[in-house]
Design an enzyme around this catalytic site. Structure first.
Site, mmCIF file in Angstrom:
data_model
loop_
_atom_site.group_PDB
_atom_site.id
_atom_site.type_symbol
_atom_site.label_atom_id
_atom_site.label_comp_id
_atom_site.label_asym_id
_atom_site.label_seq_id
_atom_site.Cartn_x
_atom_site.Cartn_y
_atom_site.Cartn_z
ATOM 1 N N MET C 1 0.800 -1.212 0.000
ATOM 2 C CA MET C 1 0.000 0.000 0.000
ATOM 3 C C MET C 1 0.842 1.275 0.000
ATOM 4 S SD MET C 1 -3.254 0.639 2.415
ATOM 5 C CE MET C 1 -2.222 0.953 3.868
ATOM 6 N N PRO C 2 2.096 1.202 0.425
ATOM 7 C CA PRO C 2 2.902 2.435 0.401
ATOM 8 C C PRO C 2 3.114 2.931 -1.023
ATOM 9 C CG PRO C 2 3.991 0.726 1.693
ATOM 10 C CD PRO C 2 2.874 0.070 0.936
ATOM 11 N N MET C 3 3.473 4.190 -1.114
ATOM 12 C CA MET C 3 3.728 4.808 -2.414
ATOM 13 C C MET C 3 5.086 5.497 -2.346
ATOM 14 S SD MET C 3 3.458 6.885 -5.156
ATOM 15 C CE MET C 3 3.287 8.525 -4.450
#
Lengths: 67, 67, 67, 67, 67, 67
Positions: C1-3
């Protein structure tokens, strides 16, 4: 997989409102562009009004002037 | 000179962990792309879980539902 | 989910190099912060050297001056 | 209509200073590029020093080391 | 005054589709949060598939592998 | 160390104009906030007019309508 970043001034949006915004924007990308909603990310940045300017004027001052 | 921006949900990353992430990412750009680490910037944005959605669902609700 | 968003000047990075950068940065977040690599996104922005300045000087001019 | 995003470490910039930065940057785009200041947006992100690294080192540690 | 940034891979979205996405997202912020649509900005970044990774794998390779 | 990101529509800004914008913005942060210009980065993103909307309308259509 798309990433949507929404920047708004921090002026009292509720969790319910933000939830609705994030759900609807995810739906728009799925319906219009066929993007997979399962991997679509939405991030809302709520910015203090003294850190946001429009027309060269900070929003905290704008709010006082026009209220 | 490169700029790396890491966005994660705010869920308890420690300063030690963030320090390691920033050091390793700087090293990756230096080793793989030959970028000068001295002017490489890393910025971590920790986003409240109610301001981050995946699959159209806020992460704060997702965490409750799947825990 | 991180960007993860990496901004570099457009100066000839190959697809192989960019692939390695994206794979390694994803691995760093998984190993150090326990982030799920399956939903981790990495985006590389390659910026034209005339659109990037350091020290107030565009990189395209900097490259000529110091070469 | 332009959007200017300024990222700085959170180290005590006052509202007066930030107001001046936002006003002057808006003026620069109007004067040099003819952009309409009325719809120009400036957003300042103030980032905690432990979330910002240069040279692979967090700024909070850098400040201690060089002071 | 809000700013919406949509990042998608560059894979053939038409101007009509992008126009619809930008119009609908502007409408969402107006309806749900009461934001003024006249000053709402939407910016779409279309990123080359070799510059975007998910799961540590570049999208251009992912597309070949799963097609 | 600060990072300034300027987003404008791609409508013919020259290298000379962009150079001036980047130099002046660097100077503003140095003079007003005491930031070190040597490590200040400015990145200009020039966005195609069909990928930028204001008031829910793409700029390429806005330009035709009001010209």
């Amino acid at each position: 997989m798309p990433m949507i970043n929404v920047k708004i001034t921090k002026e009292g949006a509720t969790n319910e409102q933000k939830k609705q915004v994030m759900a609807e924007m995810t739906e728009v990308l799925a319906r219009v562009l066929g993007k997979n909603p399962a991997t679509t990310i939405v991030i809302i940045d709520e910015v203090e009004t003294e850190n946001w300017a429009i027309g060269g004027e900070p929003v905290n001052e704008l709010r006082k002037r026009v209220s």
